[in-house]
Design an enzyme around this catalytic site. Structure first.
Site, PDB file in Angstrom:
ATOM      1  N   GLY A   1      79.805 -24.132 -95.950  1.00  0.00           N
ATOM      2  CA  GLY A   1      80.213 -23.413 -97.161  1.00  0.00           C
ATOM      3  C   GLY A   1      80.275 -24.234 -98.435  1.00  0.00           C
ATOM      4  O   GLY A   1      79.642 -23.882 -99.429  1.00  0.00           O
TER       5      GLY A   1
ATOM      6  N   LYS B   1      88.513 -33.680 -94.539  1.00  0.00           N
ATOM      7  CA  LYS B   1      89.111 -34.355 -93.368  1.00  0.00           C
ATOM      8  C   LYS B   1      88.081 -34.842 -92.377  1.00  0.00           C
ATOM      9  O   LYS B   1      87.048 -34.219 -92.195  1.00  0.00           O
ATOM     10  CB  LYS B   1      90.010 -33.366 -92.633  1.00  0.00           C
ATOM     11  CG  LYS B   1      91.204 -32.917 -93.418  1.00  0.00           C
ATOM     12  CD  LYS B   1      91.912 -31.863 -92.622  1.00  0.00           C
ATOM     13  CE  LYS B   1      93.200 -31.426 -93.288  1.00  0.00           C
ATOM     14  NZ  LYS B   1      93.734 -30.252 -92.584  1.00  0.00           N
TER      15      LYS B   1
ATOM     16  N   ARG C   1      74.688 -12.756 -98.642  1.00  0.00           N
ATOM     17  CA  ARG C   1      74.472 -12.400 -97.237  1.00  0.00           C
ATOM     18  C   ARG C   1      73.722 -11.084 -97.089  1.00  0.00           C
ATOM     19  O   ARG C   1      72.957 -10.920 -96.136  1.00  0.00           O
ATOM     20  CB  ARG C   1      75.807 -12.324 -96.504  1.00  0.00           C
ATOM     21  CG  ARG C   1      76.365 -13.703 -96.273  1.00  0.00           C
ATOM     22  CD  ARG C   1      77.695 -13.634 -95.596  1.00  0.00           C
ATOM     23  NE  ARG C   1      78.093 -14.952 -95.138  1.00  0.00           N
ATOM     24  CZ  ARG C   1      79.332 -15.282 -94.850  1.00  0.00           C
ATOM     25  NH1 ARG C   1      80.285 -14.394 -94.970  1.00  0.00           N
ATOM     26  NH2 ARG C   1      79.613 -16.492 -94.446  1.00  0.00           N
TER      27      ARG C   1
ATOM     28  N   GLY D   1      80.475 -22.110 -89.614  1.00  0.00           N
ATOM     29  CA  GLY D   1      80.792 -22.570 -88.261  1.00  0.00           C
ATOM     30  C   GLY D   1      79.574 -22.594 -87.350  1.00  0.00           C
ATOM     31  O   GLY D   1      79.417 -23.512 -86.536  1.00  0.00           O
TER      32      GLY D   1
HETATM   33  P1  AMP Z   1      85.930 -29.215 -95.845  1.00  0.00           P
HETATM   34  O1  AMP Z   1      86.389 -27.787 -95.796  1.00  0.00           O
HETATM   35  O2  AMP Z   1      86.612 -30.115 -94.900  1.00  0.00           O
HETATM   36  O3  AMP Z   1      84.417 -29.338 -95.825  1.00  0.00           O
HETATM   37  O4  AMP Z   1      86.389 -29.753 -97.248  1.00  0.00           O
HETATM   38  C1  AMP Z   1      85.893 -29.296 -98.461  1.00  0.00           C
HETATM   39  C2  AMP Z   1      86.883 -29.659 -99.507  1.00  0.00           C
HETATM   40  O5  AMP Z   1      87.063 -31.049 -99.524  1.00  0.00           O
HETATM   41  C3  AMP Z   1      86.480 -29.252-100.905  1.00  0.00           C
HETATM   42  O6  AMP Z   1      87.275 -28.187-101.312  1.00  0.00           O
HETATM   43  C4  AMP Z   1      86.761 -30.521-101.732  1.00  0.00           C
HETATM   44  O7  AMP Z   1      87.474 -30.236-102.901  1.00  0.00           O
HETATM   45  C5  AMP Z   1      87.601 -31.355-100.794  1.00  0.00           C
HETATM   46  N1  AMP Z   1      87.522 -32.795-101.115  1.00  0.00           N
HETATM   47  C6  AMP Z   1      86.428 -33.544-101.267  1.00  0.00           C
HETATM   48  N2  AMP Z   1      86.777 -34.795-101.627  1.00  0.00           N
HETATM   49  C7  AMP Z   1      88.118 -34.836-101.690  1.00  0.00           C
HETATM   50  C8  AMP Z   1      89.054 -35.859-102.021  1.00  0.00           C
HETATM   51  N3  AMP Z   1      88.659 -37.081-102.353  1.00  0.00           N
HETATM   52  N4  AMP Z   1      90.363 -35.532-101.998  1.00  0.00           N
HETATM   53  C9  AMP Z   1      90.759 -34.289-101.663  1.00  0.00           C
HETATM   54  N5  AMP Z   1      89.912 -33.293-101.347  1.00  0.00           N
HETATM   55  C10 AMP Z   1      88.601 -33.558-101.356  1.00  0.00           C
END
Ligand code: AMP
Length: 419
Positions: A376, A220, A35, A399
């Protein structure tokens, strides 16, 4: 509208809002200076023109002044990267800051202490937990006034305002948006970084070469739903992967073992499938998974269809069939947006799918596609694979990028260009 290249900073003082919110270890060593590097071209141009800079930033989420979040810890690195001496003011609106800003000569720089040491930066009063509704209302009213004074003080240091902090462009804070009101339209502009971010996102969203493919991963569906819905109006192909795969698989009657799932979002998953059909979007979901018998890099592994995962196992990455399915779609695309890994890429044994996605994006980019990587974790992914330089644009915003893609007007951008 003025730009960094059209504006001559000679003899002018510029207040530059940057995002120096860098990660520090327990000894205050910077663990990733991306950054700071990202703001250097803007700062250097001003100094080279013969202007001077007052640099403002936040660091962390302090509740008041604290050594832990002092920007003095990053001062040596700022000096080093700028290749210039940089003064420091211990209080961003104290007498010292006022005097030091006034004394700046052409070619000189001043770094202000963390703007968020003052609640006025964010405009949220710091209330006691047991504050009554009356006290809360009173504090909010008082904050409006004191935020005005704070903003005016920051603005008084400079002749021109430059916003180069994309990471906070979605916040209507004193130094990211409100301050712009104190400068006329010829004296407020975007820094190079913010300008580049705007150009990249608008190229993807408004000047789209087709086919347009978005790959949304992460853990999620709930945190990505607004973006997914907005993207359904724009993309030709939508690849949904990562942890959300299993919410879709379960909604379709699949057996998902211990895989991550949002049971309260099954109907939403079905709604997305229907919406995609209605809008003629090719929704691509994983068909097979690399499964593990625990959430660990050293777990026992196997492969299984996403809708037939044995009890006691969980899907932590996509399988080879899905890799090929995703890669084929990506390689035929002309515009690509990637947000979120398709597996638990932090574990080396489950980063293969994200690597396959990254490889396919690089190949498409080499063939002339425009690829934007943002959010990120996907940035961490392409950095892990050493492929950041092979993408068209890697965003610095988390964000802010997501809200921009959702189609929201970002206050930091609107404050300068009016929309
Ligand atoms: P997010 O912050 O929602 O973008 O999620 C990113 C995170 O999703 C990363 O740390 C990944 O390790 C996790 N992730 C990706 N695929 C999976 C999965 N199949 N099961 C659990 N976590 C996951």
């Amino acid at each position: 509208m003025q730009t960094m290249d059209s504006f001559n900073f000679a003899g002018k003082k510029a207040f530059v809002r940057v995002d120096f919110n860098v990660p520090l270890d327990e000894n205050f060593n910077i663990t990733d200076d991306t950054r700071i590097r990202a703001a250097v071209p803007t700062l250097k141009k001003i100094l080279k023109d013969g202007g001077s800079v007052i640099i403002g930033s936040h660091l962390g989420r302090p509740k008041g002044p604290t050594d832990k979040y002092s920007l003095k810890h990053i001062l040596p690195r700022v000096k080093e990267l700028l290749g210039a001496d940089v003064e420091f003011a211990n209080d961003c609106v104290g007498e010292e800051a006022v005097a030091k800003a006034a004394a700046l000569q052409p070619g000189q720089a001043l770094l202000l202490e963390n703007l968020r040491f003052y609640a006025e930066e964010e405009g949220k009063p710091r209330l006691a937990e047991d504050a009554t509704p009356e006290e809360t209302a009173e504090a909010k009213k008082a904050m409006k006034e004191s935020q005005k004074e704070f903003t005016k003080k920051l603005a008084s240091y400079a002749d021109v305002y430059v916003n180069d902090a994309f990471g906070t462009a979605h916040r209507a804070h004193a130094s990211t948006a409100l301050i712009a009101d104190y400068f006329d339209e010829d004296h407020k502009l975007f820094g190079y970084l913010l300008q580049n971010e705007i150009v990249a996102v608008e190229k993807v969203m408004n000047d789209t070469q087709r086919p347009f493919t978005a790959i949304m991963g992460g853990s999620k569906v709930s945190t990505k739903i607004d973006i997914i819905k907005n993207l359904l109006d724009k993309v030709d192909n939508l690849i949904l992967a990562g942890g959300m795969t299993y919410t879709f698989a379960k909604a379709d009657g699949g057996k998902i073992g211990n895989s991550i799932v949002e049971d309260d979002k099954l109907a939403l998953a079905q709604e997305i499938v229907e919406l995609a059909k209605e809008k003629g979007v090719n929704l691509v979901l994983a068909t097979d998974a690399k499964i593990a018998d625990s959430f660990s890099n050293d777990a026992k592994t196997d492969f299984a269809p996403v809708k037939d995962i044995p009890d006691g196992w969980e899907g932590l990455d996509i399988g080879p069939e899905s890799e090929k399915l995703f890669a084929d779609v990506i390689k035929n695309s002309k515009t690509i947006l990637w947000n979120g890994p398709v597996g638990v890429f932090e574990f080396d044994n489950f980063d293969h799918g994200s690597r396959a996605v990254s490889d396919a994006i690089v190949e498409a980019t080499q063939k002339g596609a425009f690829s934007l990587i943002g959010g990120g974790d996907s940035v961490a992914c392409v950095n892990k694979f050493g492929q950041a330089d092979e993408m068209s644009y890697v965003s610095t915003g988390g964000g802010a990028l997501l809200e921009f893609i959702e189609g929201k007007v970002l206050p930091g951008i609107k404050a300068i260009r009016g929309y």
